[in-house]
Design an enzyme around this catalytic site. Structure first.
Site, PDB file in Angstrom:
ATOM      1  N   SER A 118      45.607  37.427  42.872  1.00 22.19           N
ATOM      2  CA  SER A 118      44.548  38.348  43.302  1.00 22.19           C
ATOM      3  C   SER A 118      43.166  37.716  43.131  1.00 22.19           C
ATOM      4  O   SER A 118      42.296  37.914  43.980  1.00 22.19           O
ATOM      5  CB  SER A 118      44.639  39.690  42.575  1.00 22.19           C
ATOM      6  OG  SER A 118      44.194  39.555  41.262  1.00 22.19           O
TER       7      SER A 118
ATOM      8  N   ALA B 117      42.363  34.567  43.468  1.00 23.38           N
ATOM      9  CA  ALA B 117      42.171  33.627  44.583  1.00 23.38           C
ATOM     10  C   ALA B 117      41.880  34.395  45.867  1.00 23.38           C
ATOM     11  O   ALA B 117      41.005  34.016  46.654  1.00 23.38           O
ATOM     12  CB  ALA B 117      43.419  32.756  44.762  1.00 23.38           C
TER      13      ALA B 117
ATOM     14  N   ASP C 238      46.743  28.424  44.931  1.00 22.50           N
ATOM     15  CA  ASP C 238      46.470  29.833  45.267  1.00 22.50           C
ATOM     16  C   ASP C 238      45.402  29.947  46.356  1.00 22.50           C
ATOM     17  O   ASP C 238      45.540  30.710  47.309  1.00 22.50           O
ATOM     18  CB  ASP C 238      45.946  30.589  44.041  1.00 22.50           C
ATOM     19  CG  ASP C 238      47.000  30.797  42.976  1.00 22.50           C
ATOM     20  OD1 ASP C 238      47.972  30.024  42.950  1.00 22.50           O
ATOM     21  OD2 ASP C 238      46.851  31.731  42.165  1.00 22.50           O
TER      22      ASP C 238
END
Ligand code: PMV
Length: 290
Positions: free
Chosen positions: A78, A80, A123
């Site tokens: 989340s 990233a 990510d």
């Protein structure tokens, strides 16, 4: 005003080892984060260090509004996704004309500074471009995702700190390199084997189970993660493992279409949250302003 969204991700194989230049495979997933940025004369200091760093790096002032379908601090990328969506929205709102590759690089820099200099580009790259990716050092190889690749995610609801778990592995490497390094090498071998077996779900499942055991050996396991992994396997999953930093957060399982609901039910039966989802191939995208 500009609104952009970016997807979360699951680490399919190789987390932690990827921090030491080994390969990691990750896949963007459907839940997204939406970020609206508006140019303002006075800068509103954001609560999130990730968002604050985005504004600092892009050298602009503005307000920001975030909506997320992704649980935070759970290993689903989340932070990233917030970073990629914020940078993309800033880029659009201020007409900075950065390319997608530049956004991915900047997002990696933001994660590095928020995570004490220890973050792979996985990510942020996956959230920017979507799809399935193999990351190793500076190399990013986009993989052809298998057909009908849906997964079941189990969220332990135990929050974790990525930088703390990275620190734990770093400490083990420092104290016992003779133990830690062969484990990281084995994770790397599993990841490469997985890359050549993406279409063979049974083999992938075996490799996931091995990778999970090695993450436990590195000291980033958690009793609730193990409980969910065992519950998913007992309910018929081909394989199940931790995804992301570990010590809480999420696991994922792969299973046939017919056992998907059973596996999700077994996870929910452990007082955890199950998400049945699949690959997101779009990456960061512009949304309609509300
Ligand atoms: O839990 P997450 O989504 O922050 O994933 C962390 C994965 C690590 O390999 C431990 C760190 C990284 O930057 O790749």
């Amino acid at each position: 005003m500009a609104t952009w969204s970016a997807p979360g991700k699951v680490f399919l194989f190789g987390e932690h080892a990827v921090v030491y230049g080994k390969p990691g495979i990750a896949m963007a997933i459907k839940p997204r984060v939406m970020v609206t940025v508006r140019e303002t004369r006075y800068h509103q200091k954001p609560n999130s260090p990730y968002i604050a760093e985005c504004f600092r790096l892009m050298d602009v002032k503005g307000s920001v509004y975030v909506r997320s379908q992704l649980p935070s601090s759970s290993g689903l990328g989340s932070s990233a996704a917030v970073t990629v969506a914020t940078l993309s929205a800033i880029n659009d709102e201020f007409g900075l004309e950065k390319t997608r590759a530049e956004i991915a690089n900047l997002a990696h820099q933001v994660e590095m500074s928020a995570q004490n200099g220890r973050a792979s580009a996985t990510d942020t790259y996956v959230s920017t471009f979507g799809g399935m990716v193999l990351v190793r050092d500076n190399e990013k190889r986009r993989l052809l995702p298998p057909q009908n690749f849906s997964i079941v995610i189990g969220n332990t609801l135990v929050s974790h700190s990525t930088s703390e778990t990275i620190g734990k592995v770093a400490e083990l490497r420092k104290q016992s390199p003779d133990i830690a390094n062969p484990i990281l090498d084995s994770i790397a071998a599993i990841t490469m084997r997985a890359m050549y077996n993406l279409d063979n779900q049974k083999e992938l499942g075996n490799l996931m189970n091995m990778n999970h055991a090695l993450l436990d050996a590195l000291g980033v396991g958690h009793p609730v993660l193990s409980k969910l992994v065992l519950a998913a396997r007992s309910a018929g999953a081909h394989g199940a493992k931790t995804t992301g930093a570990g010590s809480g957060g999420c696991m994922y399982a792969i299973c046939s279409k017919s056992s998907r609901n059973r596996v999700a039910g077994a996870i929910e039966g452990c007082d955890a949250r199950a998400i049945i989802t699949t690959i997101d191939i779009e990456g960061a995208r512009k949304e309609k302003d509300e």
